[in-house]
Design an enzyme around this catalytic site. Structure first.
Site, short mmCIF file in Angstrom:
data_model
loop_
_atom_site.label_atom_id
_atom_site.label_comp_id
_atom_site.label_asym_id
_atom_site.label_seq_id
_atom_site.Cartn_x
_atom_site.Cartn_y
_atom_site.Cartn_z
N GLU A 382 0.84 -1.20 0.00
CA GLU A 382 0.00 0.00 0.00
C GLU A 382 0.87 1.25 0.00
O GLU A 382 1.74 1.39 0.87
CB GLU A 382 -0.91 0.04 1.22
N CYS A 383 0.65 2.12 -0.94
CA CYS A 383 1.25 3.45 -0.97
C CYS A 383 2.78 3.39 -0.91
O CYS A 383 3.42 3.20 -1.93
CB CYS A 383 0.68 4.31 0.16
#
Length: 496
Positions: A382-383
């Site tokens: 994520e991210c």
């Protein structure tokens, strides 16, 4: 439910984090077990809460998890504590854009039936403070504003003027904090600098917050107010990760007004009826030692941590363990190899852009991550994790798992999102709908692969992220308590 307070404010920048963290530290210093919570998706403030209390900071997000999970998640985090303190988000009544009160501090306070203490920046006002407090207290009669803490008060005379004005408001003053730089905490492009990056300074800052709040607030009155909360609001049975994973495995789908869905998983055939309820719990998860009683050993799931990867919700590791994994944390800045026996990898959010040179210099670990991904192991990124898996970040080599390049941007991307899985992956089956949020000042080019992870519905329609072999990589932050089948599915893939 335990005694509890919600610390709110008319607007961001009023001093909620200073007051909430200070109260946590002050009550902890009194010998109480304090449960720290934060309204909304923010990862950074809970780090300071954890430092103040010695317990995991936990988020209460009615948008991502659904209103029906707020009280159960609160009860799970607060189990065994003497007091719970919930720091609000933005202004008291500010919620998800275009969604009314949803996910606002006021919404969460009502779900918890908790008294609210309003922190007011009084630096540029005197008698007007009474009108402000009256407006907030009368706006929604279901929100119980029961006290005020005045922040940034300039002098004894200023304090007297503020108190005189508030005498007729019916909302008691429970604390007065003077202007000071002692408790200042440094910020940068995404807010406060996380605790993990400034441990020594953060310890000193939290201690200063605790001292300031102890000196300026009536802790006994605040504790009495916390004890005035109803004993048990409806739906407050504690959330349980083992039961959540088993429910997901049995095909259970969460509520959330129809938008919250557990990831579809292999379960009993229709003619088998309902799956049995959860069996006896062990400290490490399902009693059979492997996913869904498989008899296999517990697969090692490596979770990135350290200063570069500080964004994570505590429930994710709890769900992975409940699904049968052995969860092991490693630091990509320092560790040159993945944990022994790693069968799956979770890389959450953080600040890889700040540590890009150090991450790039750790070539042995970059190669180990690339090799794991090439072998088809499940990888959830994520991210920050998305950027780490890319070919490069600001021109520096990263893991090269994804054929994409990342760079810093002047534009802040921030907000809640609605998404649907459009490619089957180690995390989600096609059609899985989730709510999440984005929070970054970076750009990845291209933003999606030939097999995108998500189709976004809000704020605009677009495809985003990458699915290839076992890798699921995206800018979207999600909360797995809303869809515990994610953990179940991931561990099943790791166990192979």
């Amino acid at each position: 439910m335990i005694p509890r307070l919600v610390i709110a404010a008319p607007a961001s920048g009023s001093g909620k984090t200073t007051v909430a963290t200070g109260l946590m530290a002050a009550f902890t210093r009194r010998g109480l077990a304090v449960s720290p919570h934060k309204v909304g998706p923010d990862y950074i403030d809970p780090g300071y809460h954890s430092l103040a209390t010695g317990r995991a900071g936990r988020n209460l997000d009615a948008y991502m998890c659904g209103p029906e999970l707020v009280a159960p998640l609160f009860a799970h985090g607060a189990r065994g504590c003497d007091l719970a303190i919930v720091e609000g988000v933005m202004g008291l009544y500010d919620g998800a854009s275009g969604q009314g009160e949803l996910a606002s501090t006021a919404h969460v306070a009502k779900l918890l039936q908790a008294p609210v203490v309003l922190v007011v920046d009084a630096s540029s006002q005197s008698r007007s403070v009474a009108a402000l407090v009256h407006g907030f207290a009368s706006w929604d009669p279901e929100v119980r504003i029961s006290g005020v803490i005045l922040n940034k008060v300039g002098s004894d005379r200023h304090e007297m003027l503020l108190r005189d004005a508030l005498d007729e408001s019916g909302v008691p003053v429970m604390g007065v904090l003077r202007r000071t730089e002692q408790v200042a905490t440094p910020s940068r492009h995404l807010g406060l600098v996380p605790v993990a990056e400034r441990r020594g300074d953060a310890v000193a800052a939290v201690a200063a917050m605790g001292a300031q709040v102890s000196d300026g607030c009536d802790l006994d009155a605040l504790m009495a107010l916390a004890r005035s909360a109803p004993r048990s609001p409806s739906g407050s049975g504690a959330w349980d990760p083992v039961a959540a994973v088993r429910g997901a495995a049995a095909g259970a789908v969460g509520g959330g007004d129809g938008w919250d869905a557990a990831v579809p998983l292999p379960g009993p055939s229709p003619n088998q009826g309902s799956a049995p309820g959860p069996g006896p719990r062990t400290p490490d998860g399902p009693e059979a030692g492997g996913p869904e009683g498989s008899g296999r050993g517990r697969p090692v799931i490596a979770v990135a941590g350290g200063p570069a990867f500080t964004f994570s919700y505590a429930e994710h590791s709890e769900l992975l363990a409940a699904a049968g994994a052995e969860v092991v944390t490693f630091d990509p800045l320092r560790d040159v190899a993945l944990p022994e026996g790693t069968r799956g990898l979770v890389i959450g959010g953080g600040f890889p852009e700040v540590y890009a040179p150090e991450l790039s210099a750790n070539e042995p670990l970059r190669k180990a991550v690339a090799d794991l991904a090439a072998a088809g192991a499940p990888v959830a990124a994520e991210c920050a994790g998305l950027l780490y898996l890319s070919r490069s970040l600001d021109g520096l080599p990263m893991c090269g798992v994804l054929d994409a390049e990342g760079r810093m941007s002047k534009r802040l991307t921030l907000g809640y999102r609605e998404a649907v899985a459009i490619t089957d992956s180690a995390l989600a089956a096609v059609g899985t709908r989730l709510r999440g949020h984005e929070f970054h000042r970076t750009v990845l080019e291209p933003g999606a692969g030939s097999a995108p992870a998500w189709g976004m519905h809000l704020p605009e329609r677009r495809v985003e992220g990458f699915v290839q072999q076992g890798v699921h990589a995206s800018y979207l932050h999600t909360h797995w308590a809303a869809a515990p089948g994610i953990a179940r599915r991931f561990v099943e893939r790791a166990a192979g």
